[in-house]
Design an enzyme around this catalytic site. Sequence first.
Site, PDB file in Angstrom:
ATOM      1  N   ASP A   1       0.832  -1.202  -0.045  1.00 20.77           N
ATOM      2  CA  ASP A   1      -0.106   0.109  -0.066  1.00 20.77           C
ATOM      3  C   ASP A   1       0.902   1.183   0.154  1.00 20.77           C
ATOM      4  O   ASP A   1       0.313   2.354   0.177  1.00 20.77           O
ATOM      5  CB  ASP A   1      -0.933  -0.026   1.272  1.00 20.77           C
ATOM      6  CG  ASP A   1      -2.179  -0.941   0.933  1.00 20.77           C
ATOM      7  OD1 ASP A   1      -3.047  -0.653   0.008  1.00 20.77           O
ATOM      8  OD2 ASP A   1      -2.260  -1.629   1.744  1.00 20.77           O
TER       9      ASP A   1
ATOM     10  N   GLU B   1      -0.323   9.710   1.345  1.00 17.98           N
ATOM     11  CA  GLU B   1      -1.096  10.415   2.377  1.00 17.98           C
ATOM     12  C   GLU B   1      -1.253   9.716   3.638  1.00 17.98           C
ATOM     13  O   GLU B   1      -1.294  10.761   4.766  1.00 17.98           O
ATOM     14  CB  GLU B   1      -2.596  10.723   1.695  1.00 17.98           C
ATOM     15  CG  GLU B   1      -3.450  11.274   2.709  1.00 17.98           C
ATOM     16  CD  GLU B   1      -4.816  11.395   2.159  1.00 17.98           C
ATOM     17  OE1 GLU B   1      -5.587  10.684   1.735  1.00 17.98           O
ATOM     18  OE2 GLU B   1      -5.203  12.856   2.085  1.00 17.98           O
TER      19      GLU B   1
ATOM     20  N   HIS C   1     -11.897   5.884   5.138  1.00 16.52           N
ATOM     21  CA  HIS C   1     -11.408   7.127   5.801  1.00 16.52           C
ATOM     22  C   HIS C   1     -12.371   8.349   5.763  1.00 16.52           C
ATOM     23  O   HIS C   1     -13.200   8.479   4.877  1.00 16.52           O
ATOM     24  CB  HIS C   1     -10.341   7.671   5.031  1.00 16.52           C
ATOM     25  CG  HIS C   1      -9.080   6.668   5.328  1.00 16.52           C
ATOM     26  ND1 HIS C   1      -8.156   6.106   4.115  1.00 16.52           N
ATOM     27  CD2 HIS C   1      -8.328   6.260   6.475  1.00 16.52           C
ATOM     28  CE1 HIS C   1      -7.227   5.362   4.711  1.00 16.52           C
ATOM     29  NE2 HIS C   1      -7.393   5.354   5.839  1.00 16.52           N
TER      30      HIS C   1
ATOM     31  N   CYS D   1      -5.154  10.430  -1.654  1.00  8.52           N
ATOM     32  CA  CYS D   1      -4.178   9.471  -0.938  1.00  8.52           C
ATOM     33  C   CYS D   1      -2.764   9.113  -1.621  1.00  8.52           C
ATOM     34  O   CYS D   1      -1.864   8.675  -0.971  1.00  8.52           O
ATOM     35  CB  CYS D   1      -4.889   8.114  -0.575  1.00  8.52           C
ATOM     36  SG  CYS D   1      -5.480   7.291  -2.141  1.00  8.52           S
TER      37      CYS D   1
END
Length: 251
Positions: free
Chosen positions: A62, A67, A162, A243
């Site tokens: 990931d 971010e 999120h 992100c």
Amino acid sequence: MSRLIALTRPVPSTIQDCELTHLDRNPIDLDRAREQHRQYEAALASLGCTIEHVAAADEMPDSVFIEDTAVVVDEVAVITRPGAESRRGETVDVANVLKRYREVRFIEPPATLDGGDVLRIGKRVFVGVTPRSNSDGVKQLRDALAPFGYSVEAVPVHDCLHLKSAVTQVGENTVLINRAWCDAFDEYERIDVHPDEPFAANALRIGDAIVYPTQFPRTAERLWSVRLVDAGELAKAEGGVTCCSVIFTAD
Ligand code: CIR
């Protein structure tokens, strides 16, 4: 004159093994994902950002979603402690780069915090309390930012990854929001995502422009100064346009 720096990190060869919470696993075309990431960087560069790469980390699936590893304001950089254990190692290289630009603070256990849960609007910092970011994370972020005049407020959010899956800033006093996931921000002008596009609230504002995914044409019609990018492959890894970068000013 100050410059706008966008830290980015390459799409790792292992992205197929990314964390997934609300999506089923679908094959990700690595070449396409990398091409889309290049286009994203090109969009940021065309809007005035200097792109600075953090070294690729193929062992961290990931790591392109940079971010989540840091919250940077003018005065300080706060290195997070990501909620997903598999992601904790991502912060090391990011911290080493940010040290060149800011004083650096660290979120410490038992706190967890993902940058995707942090939405700053002026001196107000909103933090989604989610499975990734806990109340200790909110408190430690508050302790780090309060000395510089920022208020840090916890915001309820549910059914999405999120806070910034549910709401982002698109104008000085305007947010783009999916109220089914976060019913707050009533002191701002709220633009609702189109009902057929629940994932459409993640927009990246740079100056007066809005970097925005091609996947949400109905919501895009409600916005202005849109710079469209195809982020379809990274979306399969549950990533949006905010992100893939950490953006801040530098002299
Ligand atoms: C994760 O679950 O952590 C990644 N697959 C996606 C992270 C997206 N990050 C973000 O929107 N800030």
